[in-house]
Design an enzyme around this catalytic site. Structure first.
Site, PDB file in Angstrom:
ATOM      1  N   GLN A 112       0.851  -1.314   0.151  1.00 18.16           N
ATOM      2  CA  GLN A 112       0.170   0.200   0.025  1.00 18.16           C
ATOM      3  C   GLN A 112       0.769   1.437  -0.231  1.00 18.16           C
ATOM      4  O   GLN A 112       1.468   0.948   1.295  1.00 18.16           O
ATOM      5  CB  GLN A 112      -0.738  -0.077   1.318  1.00 18.16           C
ATOM      6  CG  GLN A 112      -2.078   1.188   0.762  1.00 18.16           C
ATOM      7  CD  GLN A 112      -2.546   1.471   2.692  1.00 18.16           C
ATOM      8  OE1 GLN A 112      -1.725   0.851   4.002  1.00 18.16           O
ATOM      9  NE2 GLN A 112      -3.091   1.819   2.661  1.00 18.16           N
ATOM     10  N   SER A 115       0.865   6.480   2.897  1.00 20.94           N
ATOM     11  CA  SER A 115       1.799   7.915   3.381  1.00 20.94           C
ATOM     12  C   SER A 115       3.177   8.138   3.204  1.00 20.94           C
ATOM     13  O   SER A 115       3.374   7.685   2.360  1.00 20.94           O
ATOM     14  CB  SER A 115       1.782   6.873   4.847  1.00 20.94           C
ATOM     15  OG  SER A 115       1.142   6.228   6.212  1.00 20.94           O
ATOM     16  N   SER A 147       4.586  -1.975   4.094  1.00 22.40           N
ATOM     17  CA  SER A 147       5.309  -2.447   4.301  1.00 22.40           C
ATOM     18  C   SER A 147       4.489  -3.911   3.130  1.00 22.40           C
ATOM     19  O   SER A 147       3.915  -4.062   2.976  1.00 22.40           O
ATOM     20  CB  SER A 147       4.648  -3.450   5.923  1.00 22.40           C
ATOM     21  OG  SER A 147       3.010  -3.216   5.739  1.00 22.40           O
ATOM     22  N   GLU A 230      -9.711  -1.879   6.342  1.00 27.04           N
ATOM     23  CA  GLU A 230      -8.319  -2.651   7.671  1.00 27.04           C
ATOM     24  C   GLU A 230      -8.963  -2.658   8.571  1.00 27.04           C
ATOM     25  O   GLU A 230      -9.014  -3.504   9.725  1.00 27.04           O
ATOM     26  CB  GLU A 230      -7.380  -1.495   7.401  1.00 27.04           C
ATOM     27  CG  GLU A 230      -5.750  -0.820   8.613  1.00 27.04           C
ATOM     28  CD  GLU A 230      -4.804  -0.149   7.725  1.00 27.04           C
ATOM     29  OE1 GLU A 230      -6.102   1.301   8.278  1.00 27.04           O
ATOM     30  OE2 GLU A 230      -3.637  -0.055   8.344  1.00 27.04           O
ATOM     31  N   GLU A 363      -4.639   8.906  18.964  1.00 35.26           N
ATOM     32  CA  GLU A 363      -5.309  10.866  18.956  1.00 35.26           C
ATOM     33  C   GLU A 363      -5.916  10.665  17.249  1.00 35.26           C
ATOM     34  O   GLU A 363      -7.606  11.349  18.390  1.00 35.26           O
ATOM     35  CB  GLU A 363      -4.003  11.951  19.175  1.00 35.26           C
ATOM     36  CG  GLU A 363      -3.145  11.931  19.859  1.00 35.26           C
ATOM     37  CD  GLU A 363      -2.110  10.741  20.050  1.00 35.26           C
ATOM     38  OE1 GLU A 363      -2.142  10.153  19.977  1.00 35.26           O
ATOM     39  OE2 GLU A 363      -1.845  10.623  21.704  1.00 35.26           O
TER      40      GLU A 363
END
Lengths: 393, 373
Positions: A112, A115, A147, A230, A363
């Protein structure tokens, strides 16, 4: 609708026609896919038979009982858990037929590319550019925390196609060939010494327009679907008491009376109660799913899991006293498994720190709970309707 | 070990709906607040309606003894709802503690007759132990039984001022026994204690040579008391869940509508993160409280550990909920005319009730083979 008995009959009929011992592993898996017994909730022709998702375990258990080969799901978690449902939901018929079968059999694994160094919690701020050139898109940018990038054949990828649009509206979703010469994968060493993850550099990588998923500018909405999937993966089976990290420290406590102190005893019991409570909570969530009453408690489960893993692994080092000063291995390894229980206490302590960051920081999860579950208003936003290229960064 | 059922069944949901609708009409917080300083701090009429119209004061009691023939799971749902309204009724003393204790002694005919009067609401009961007594505490020795009469003093007895009957643990010449006291008998003095929790009262029971029949003796008496305290600790966890959920809901409503700095205060992360954590804690509390209620329906050893987990988790969580409720209401939460203090008083008192979290963790140390140094 297909029921469990009907599924068992189908599996047995399939096995009588395809002896797992006498068939090549890949041929067996391809035939299982073609028989609709791969992921039973998928449509006919794409590895399923439109059965309820909850019945998948029935099929998996039947196959496992005969010792049939499986598709080694742990080597392709992103493909199975995230890429596949997204391709099913948003792909063209041609894309579904091209990608889903080799994805399920494990012939082609996935990673994936979401990010970026400048876009973590704020994924929609990502800056990897995709520029159209004829029938192709040319990509430049950097992805991180990927990953399986070093083993994956394909990637799901989100890139910016309209820098002048507000940030959520200028993104497009692609299926990226990891063997393209413009894709470079480098290991990303983390605080444990090993490299579970990678950095991926895109330098003029080319993606044919036929591997665009969904419409240009729809990337954010599709990425949200991917990330929802996910979170569906949690829950799992009914686990026993004292599984996981609390079981390890409880056993140490029982075996080694010389380590016991009153202060540690108090903390052990608190952690034991919280672990048991988290286990019962997951079990309740599982029962709700089975009963068709899915609750939002899944996001709370991840918060609790992260907190407890960190507290217990920290406690374990204190309990072990001098042994807690040592570490097993700092060498740069490329691990197959990231199971916390598989390595030393020091490793557990360091690796657990990532649990409150990866897959949504604690958070951000609290924001999600507060806004989507409790209905509290969002923080005022200054970045939503501004062209992405004008945002400070 | 089969999987416990952690969900609410259809019958339990119906029970919840009917209790909730009665409480909406009869037990809003202004009525609770007005009553707590009156001559009659308990709402006896509400208790009667719960008994006669809904038949929920005898949920643990078999039908042949005049009860509803339900069990701890249903009783736990009732406790959630009554906790949510901090209803001033003798649930804990009468429908949980005294009823469980007497049911465990029901081969004594006076005990089974007494259970019927509690189930039908024609009488109210309690168990004469200090309210802080944990299930694993040693059998109480503050009352002595001699020549078929009881003498001694028991402080902080729950629901004492409205109790017509009390199950009294006492030590006689031949060891522990449970006795069934008629609280109007000569020699009984009941002195109310000014309570931290205005909605659940306590008092001191003094006995001076009061005749009372014995309903259980020896190990049977010890088991009956242990059973009553374990059941009560388990049901209390559900009451705490109901109370905590009310505190969360009411706080969420408030921070959505309270504006400061030109924004709803619920839009500040400093506020919403606290509420997200509280919500997660309540999800967990609900799961362990359901687990305890389910375990109490069996006679297994599992009940001991499930109740200890539920109580050690819920009794701290409910205090957090009531304290966040007050803090996030700001100044208004500190006023007498806002109900936050009623919830805080109940929550904090219930944290000490039937054993603190530490006491329950010690039970886990024993049952879970995690010995102290």
């Amino acid at each position: 609708m297909v029921d469990a008995d009907e599924l068992r009959t189908r599996v047995r009929r399939f096995l009588s026609e395809h002896d797992p011992a006498g068939t090549d592993r890949l041929d067996f898996l391809r035939a299982r896919f073609d028989a609709g017994l791969a992921w039973v909730h998928y449509p006919v022709g794409l590895g399923g038979i439109d059965a309820p998702r909850a019945l998948q375990t029935v099929v998996d258990e039947e196959f496992a009982a005969t010792g049939a080969p499986d598709n080694d799901p742990l080597t392709n978690t992103i493909g199975l858990g995230m890429a596949a449902p997204t391709i099913l939901g948003h792909g063209t018929e041609e894309q579904r037929r091209r990608f889903l079968r080799p994805l399920w059999t494990g012939e082609e694994t996935w990673c994936q590319l979401f990010s970026e160094p400048g876009a973590g919690s704020d994924l929609a701020a990502l800056s990897t550019r995709a520029v159209r050139e004829g029938d192709e898109w040319v990509l430049d940018g950097q992805k991180v925390w990927t990953s399986l990038a070093h083993t994956a054949r394909w990637a799901i990828l989100v890139a910016r196609t309209a820098p002048g649009a507000p940030k959520h509206k200028g993104l497009t979703y692609f299926l990226c060939d990891m063997t393209d010469p413009g894709v470079e994968v480098r290991p990303l060493r983390q605080i444990t010494g090993e490299a579970e993850f990678n950095e991926v550099f895109l330098s003029g990588a080319r993606i044919p327009d036929s591997q665009r998923l969904g419409e240009v500018g729809q990337g954010w909405r599709i990425a949200m679907d991917t990330l929802m999937n996910e979170r569906v993966a949690i829950g799992g089976g009914n686990t026993a008491r004292e599984q996981g990290m609390i079981g390890i420290v409880s056993e140490t406590w029982r075996q080694r009376p010389e380590l016991r102190t009153p202060g540690l005893h108090e903390r052990l019991l608190r952690l034991w109660v919280e672990s048991e409570a988290a286990r019962v909570t997951s079990e309740r969530l599982r029962q709700q799913l089975v009963a068709g009453q899915p609750g939002p408690e899944g996001s709370a489960a991840k918060l609790a899991f992260a907190r407890l893993n960190q507290l217990i692994s920290g406690f374990e080092l204190e309990l072990l006293s001098q042994q807690g000063l040592s570490y097993d291995d700092w060498s740069l390894r490329r691990p197959d498994s990231t199971e916390l229980t598989s390595r030393s206490p020091g490793y557990r302590y360091l690796r657990a720190k990532g649990n409150s960051i990866e897959g949504g920081t604690s958070e951000i999860l609290r924001n999600i709970i507060a806004e989507r579950v409790l209905g509290l208003p969002a923080e005022p936003r200054t970045d939503k309707d501004v062209p992405w290229k004008e945002l400070p960064r | 070990m089969s999987s416990p059922n952690l969900l609410y069944g259809e019958v339990e949901q119906e029970l919840r709906d009917s209790v909730r609708s009665l409480l909406r009409d009869r037990c809003d917080w202004t009525a609770v607040l007005a009553r707590c300083e009156s001559e009659h701090p308990y709402d006896r009429q509400l208790w009667s309606t719960l008994a006669t119209d809904l038949g929920v004061t005898g949920l643990l009691v078999p039908e042949e003894l005049g009860g509803a023939g339900a069990g701890p799971r249903e009783l736990a749902v009732l406790a959630e709802e009554l906790g949510s309204s901090v209803a001033p009724v003798p649930l804990l003393g009468s429908a949980v503690m005294a009823t469980s204790a007497l049911l465990a002694c029901s081969e004594a005919s006076v005990a089974s007759e007494a259970v019927t009067t509690l189930a039908t609401g024609s009488a109210v009961g309690t168990v004469a132990v200090p309210l802080t007594t944990a299930p694993d505490d040693p059998f109480p020795e503050s009352v002595r039984a001699q020549d078929a009469t009881l003498s001694g003093t028991v402080p902080t007895v729950v629901d004492l001022e409205v109790a017509d009957k009390a199950v009294v643990p006492a030590i006689g010449e031949d060891g522990p026994g449970l006795y069934l006291l008629d609280s109007s008998a000569p020699g009984v003095t009941r002195t109310p204690i000014t309570p931290l929790d205005l909605t659940r009262r306590i008092g001191t029971l003094e006995l001076d040579r009061v005749p009372a029949p014995r309903v259980a003796t020896g190990p049977r008496a010890e088991r009956a008391l242990h059973h009553a305290l374990t059941t009560a600790a388990g049901v209390l966890a559900s009451e705490q869940v109901g109370l905590a959920q009310h505190c969360l809901d009411s706080t969420v409503d408030y921070v959505r509508t309270r504006y400061q700095f030109g924004r709803a205060v619920g839009s500040f992360q400093a506020v919403k993160h606290r509420l997200a954590d509280l919500w997660a804690g309540i999800s967990t509390a609900r799961a362990v409280a359901r687990d305890a209620a389910d375990a109490l329906t069996g006679s297994s050893e599992e009940a001991g550990i499930s109740v200890a987990v539920a109580q050690s988790y819920c009794c701290d969580l409910v205090v957090l909920a009531a304290e966040e409720h007050l803090q996030l209401h700001g100044g208004i939460g500190m006023t007498w005319e806002h109900p936050a203090h009623l919830y805080l008083g109940r929550a904090k008192s219930s944290q000490l009730t039937l054993g603190t979290a530490e006491r329950h963790r010690n039970t886990i140390a024993t049952l879970g083979a995690l010995p102290a140094p």
